[in-house]
Design an enzyme around this catalytic site. Structure first.
Site, mmCIF file in Angstrom:
data_model
loop_
_atom_site.group_PDB
_atom_site.id
_atom_site.type_symbol
_atom_site.label_atom_id
_atom_site.label_comp_id
_atom_site.label_asym_id
_atom_site.label_seq_id
_atom_site.Cartn_x
_atom_site.Cartn_y
_atom_site.Cartn_z
ATOM 1 N N GLU A 126 26.140 38.428 55.360
ATOM 2 C CA GLU A 126 26.076 39.247 54.111
ATOM 3 C C GLU A 126 24.889 38.774 53.154
ATOM 4 O O GLU A 126 24.875 37.559 52.857
ATOM 5 C CB GLU A 126 27.371 39.021 53.379
ATOM 6 C CG GLU A 126 27.484 39.873 52.039
ATOM 7 C CD GLU A 126 28.632 39.887 51.147
ATOM 8 O OE1 GLU A 126 29.079 38.752 50.933
ATOM 9 O OE2 GLU A 126 29.226 40.780 50.948
ATOM 10 N N LYS A 159 40.524 35.133 35.070
ATOM 11 C CA LYS A 159 39.080 34.211 35.219
ATOM 12 C C LYS A 159 38.003 34.834 35.874
ATOM 13 O O LYS A 159 37.834 34.902 36.874
ATOM 14 C CB LYS A 159 39.650 32.861 36.031
ATOM 15 C CG LYS A 159 38.792 31.462 35.902
ATOM 16 C CD LYS A 159 37.307 31.476 35.880
ATOM 17 C CE LYS A 159 36.688 31.781 37.269
ATOM 18 N NZ LYS A 159 35.156 32.277 37.233
ATOM 19 N N GLU A 189 39.758 39.507 48.739
ATOM 20 C CA GLU A 189 38.993 40.451 49.145
ATOM 21 C C GLU A 189 37.499 39.704 48.841
ATOM 22 O O GLU A 189 37.062 39.199 47.997
ATOM 23 C CB GLU A 189 38.854 41.642 47.953
ATOM 24 C CG GLU A 189 40.191 42.553 48.073
ATOM 25 C CD GLU A 189 40.457 43.393 49.471
ATOM 26 O OE1 GLU A 189 39.439 43.514 49.967
ATOM 27 O OE2 GLU A 189 41.380 43.784 49.611
ATOM 28 N N CYS A 240 30.249 44.832 47.487
ATOM 29 C CA CYS A 240 30.853 44.478 48.797
ATOM 30 C C CYS A 240 30.627 45.414 49.838
ATOM 31 O O CYS A 240 30.644 45.209 51.084
ATOM 32 C CB CYS A 240 32.245 44.160 48.556
ATOM 33 S SG CYS A 240 33.269 45.301 47.630
HETATM 34 P P1 NAD Z 1 31.823 34.233 44.286
HETATM 35 O O1 NAD Z 1 32.781 33.480 45.388
HETATM 36 O O2 NAD Z 1 30.619 33.126 43.837
HETATM 37 O O3 NAD Z 1 32.787 34.015 42.837
HETATM 38 C C1 NAD Z 1 33.755 34.893 42.696
HETATM 39 C C2 NAD Z 1 34.681 34.371 41.655
HETATM 40 O O4 NAD Z 1 35.456 33.058 42.343
HETATM 41 C C3 NAD Z 1 34.282 33.990 40.258
HETATM 42 O O5 NAD Z 1 34.802 34.130 39.302
HETATM 43 C C4 NAD Z 1 33.751 32.515 40.677
HETATM 44 O O6 NAD Z 1 33.733 31.513 39.372
HETATM 45 C C5 NAD Z 1 34.850 32.210 41.393
HETATM 46 N N1 NAD Z 1 34.922 30.729 42.058
HETATM 47 C C6 NAD Z 1 33.912 30.298 42.914
HETATM 48 N N2 NAD Z 1 34.211 29.375 43.789
HETATM 49 C C7 NAD Z 1 35.531 29.116 43.443
HETATM 50 C C8 NAD Z 1 36.474 28.350 44.050
HETATM 51 N N3 NAD Z 1 36.189 27.228 44.935
HETATM 52 N N4 NAD Z 1 38.018 28.526 43.530
HETATM 53 C C9 NAD Z 1 38.214 29.306 42.747
HETATM 54 N N5 NAD Z 1 37.299 30.067 42.205
HETATM 55 C C10 NAD Z 1 36.171 30.101 42.504
HETATM 56 O O7 NAD Z 1 31.334 35.592 44.158
HETATM 57 P P2 NAD Z 1 30.276 36.444 43.549
HETATM 58 O O8 NAD Z 1 28.784 35.850 43.738
HETATM 59 O O9 NAD Z 1 30.785 36.588 41.938
HETATM 60 O O10 NAD Z 1 30.601 38.083 44.259
HETATM 61 C C11 NAD Z 1 29.889 38.233 45.162
HETATM 62 C C12 NAD Z 1 30.759 38.410 46.496
HETATM 63 O O11 NAD Z 1 31.994 38.989 46.128
HETATM 64 C C13 NAD Z 1 30.304 38.842 47.698
HETATM 65 O O12 NAD Z 1 30.551 38.209 48.803
HETATM 66 C C14 NAD Z 1 30.890 40.220 47.689
HETATM 67 O O13 NAD Z 1 31.107 40.944 49.040
HETATM 68 C C15 NAD Z 1 32.268 39.829 47.132
HETATM 69 N N6 NAD Z 1 32.919 40.896 46.690
HETATM 70 C C16 NAD Z 1 33.997 41.647 47.365
HETATM 71 C C17 NAD Z 1 34.635 42.879 47.091
HETATM 72 C C18 NAD Z 1 35.788 43.396 48.086
HETATM 73 O O14 NAD Z 1 36.632 43.680 47.309
HETATM 74 N N7 NAD Z 1 35.863 42.893 49.176
HETATM 75 C C19 NAD Z 1 34.515 43.469 45.926
HETATM 76 C C20 NAD Z 1 33.250 42.765 45.125
HETATM 77 C C21 NAD Z 1 32.533 41.490 45.464
#
Ligand code: NAD
Length: 495
Positions: free
Chosen positions: A384, A175, A249, A283
């Site tokens: 962040e 997804k 993550e 991240c």
């Molecule tokens: P996000 O949490 O908005 O979305 C991530 C994914 O989760 C998307 O596919 C989204 O549709 C889905 N999602 C959102 N709410 C959900 C829920 N309640 N249940 C299940 N799925 C849900 O994050 P983003 O804006 O896409 O990415 C940015 C974030 O990701 C930042 O906080 C960044 O630090 C983190 N990130 C972490 C790593 C790591 O390895 N630690 C790597 C890349 C990004």
């Protein structure tokens, strides 16, 4: 407008049962549309889970070296498609082209690495406490895995999750983020062409609701999530209640320490790359620079001079060094954090707004931004931001820098620039982070090394490398008694 794209379920591209759709746009020019995608419903998820469950028994029996050969084919196809995929990525989520090529390269590296694991996937043999008894441990598949990914590494992160999951004998449902669906589609088309059997790889488009439906489906065995802390916490709560496996993550608040004995130019170059690469939307991005007081003023001055000169432009433009933020919410979020920083009393030294050039008004561009005169308790030093904003703080000593670096709830990446090997080793020991770089920026992970963070960045798992296999497999201990009699552990020992 193109027709709504289809999910990939059970080896077929299938229309979603939902009427809801969303559009993927170029963040550098919002009039450029990449496509319309479905907001998939719980019944789409259910179909995907059934397909993945149906494919599981046979896939588990495919020998891992044969699975590895499919990954080798995927690597070759990713190589063939590298340029077109990188261009699609830049158009869809904004990172500059050379970084997008790096993102695809990471997936190629991951395919090679994981394919090699097909001929290892080592367990352990050990000694038994009893005569004529043999013991060993083997990895076994977990089952159907839901993979939820963000947009900032739209090909690399799906590869980090799907390749080891598949190699370990699981079937997967990806997804992807609603901000990078076209990249996910190309990625899955490549896996289809590589020959993964129907039902082993499934793709369901949609946003948070679709992700939440995947997490809540009763027949999913494992959720592997990368994204924000808020969404990760929600996923973890539901997985906890249902006793599903769950790896998370999440965010970071990474810092680079610059000691007074550092190679000044190298540290500066690293700071610019760490803070403004991928428009700060990594991240592992550097969002705090902890600079020794002896060199602080000169470092800040040079940093600002160089940040102002960075070429902010659409990522496909030759010479572009920093692309746009990914969407309007990110622009709003970064703008809000700049206001927060000012109201907290930090000094905005450069940036802090959208560039004035009219060509850049078509997208979500933001200037490289530097704050100084910050205090560790400020929100801009704790939360962040996920944009091209870096806080520069003057530190009195190495010990002071370590205390400030460790003083957040996150623990993903960290870095120190120093020529003193003793200091460097102390940093390796004392910095509270899953990753520490010495004389390198906070970004730049390689696929054969464990990747992930401590504290609230994660929940104890590591992706990539051999450690990543532990997410997607469970250990089975095997005892084989060839004595022909009942031998009791802990009782019949000593003979
Ligand atoms: P996000 O949490 O908005 O979305 C991530 C994914 O989760 C998307 O596919 C989204 O549709 C889905 N999602 C959102 N709410 C959900 C829920 N309640 N249940 C299940 N799925 C849900 O994050 P983003 O804006 O896409 O990415 C940015 C974030 O990701 C930042 O906080 C960044 O630090 C983190 N990130 C972490 C790593 C790591 O390895 N630690 C790597 C890349 C990004």
């Amino acid at each position: 407008m193109n027709k709504t794209r289809r999910n990939f379920i059970g080896g077929r591209w299938k229309a979603s049962s939902s009427r809801g759709t969303y559009i993927s746009r170029n963040p550098a020019d919002t009039s450029d549309i990449l496509g319309r995608f479905p907001e998939s419903s719980p019944s789409d998820i259910d179909l995907a889970v059934r397909a993945a469950r149906g494919a599981l028994p046979d896939w588990k029996l495919v020998p891992p070296p044969a699975k590895g050969l499919l990954l080798m084919r995927a690597a070759a196809l990713l190589e063939r498609e590298k340029e077109s995929l990188a261009r699609l990525m830049t158009r869809e989520m904004g990172k500059v082209l050379k970084e997008a090529r790096g993102d695809v390269q990471e997936a190629i590296d991951m395919a090679h690495y994981t394919a090699g694991e097909g001929r290892r996937l080592f367990g352990k043999t050990s000694t038994s406490e009893l005569r004529h008894k043999f013991v060993m441990s083997v990895r076994r598949a977990v089952g159907v895995c839901g993979l939820i990914t963000p947009w900032n590494f739209p090909v690399a992160i799906p590869s980090w999750k799907s390749f080891p999951a598949l190699l370990c004998g699981n079937t997967v449902i990806l997804k992807p983020s609603e901000d990078s669906p076209a990249c996910a589609q190309r990625f899955v088309e490549i896996l289809e062409e590589a020959g993964f059997p129907a039902g082993t790889v499934n793709l369901v488009f949609g946003g948070a609701q679709t992700g939440a439906a995947l997490v809540r489906h009763p027949d999913i065995d494992l959720i592997s999530f990368t994204g924000s802390s808020e969404a990760g916490r929600d996923a973890a709560a539901h997985c906890g209640a249902a006793l599903k496996r769950c790896s998370l993550e999440m965010g970071g608040k990474n810092a680079q320490i610059v000691m007074d004995d550092a190679d000044f130019e190298l540290a500066l170059e690293g700071a610019l790359w760490g803070a403004f690469g991928t428009t700060g939307q990594r991240c592992t991005a550097t969002s705090r620079l902890l600079v020794h007081q002896k060199i602080h003023d000169r470092f800040l001055q040079e940093l600002v001079r160089r940040a102002r000169r960075l070429k902010v432009a659409p990522g496909l433009r030759a010479g572009a060094e920093m692309g746009p933020l990914v969407n309007a919410q990110q622009l709003e979020r970064v703008t809000r954090y700049v206001q927060i920083g000012r109201s907290e009393g930090a000094r905005l030294v450069c940036g802090g707004r959208r560039p004035s050039a009219s060509a850049l008004r078509k997208g979500f561009f933001f200037e490289p931004t530097v704050f100084s005169d910050v205090h560790p308790s400020m929100r801009i030093m704790q939360e962040e931001i996920f944009g091209p904003v870096v806080c520069v703080m003057k530190v009195r000593s190495f010990e002071h820098a370590v205390t400030v670096l460790n003083g957040t709830r996150y623990g993903l990446s960290s870095s120190i620039y120093t020529r003193d090997v003793n200091r460097a080793m102390e940093a390796v020991r004392d910095l509270e982070a899953g990753i520490t770089y010495v004389n390198g920026p906070t970004i730049g992970a390689e696929v054969h090394m464990p990747f992930g963070g401590i504290k609230q960045t994660g929940n104890g798992h590591r992706e990539a490398g051999e450690a990543g296999l532990d997410i997607f497999s469970e250990w089975k201990s095997v005892y084989i008694d060839f004595s022909g009699r009942l031998q009791k552990a802990q009782i019949d020992t000593g003979s």
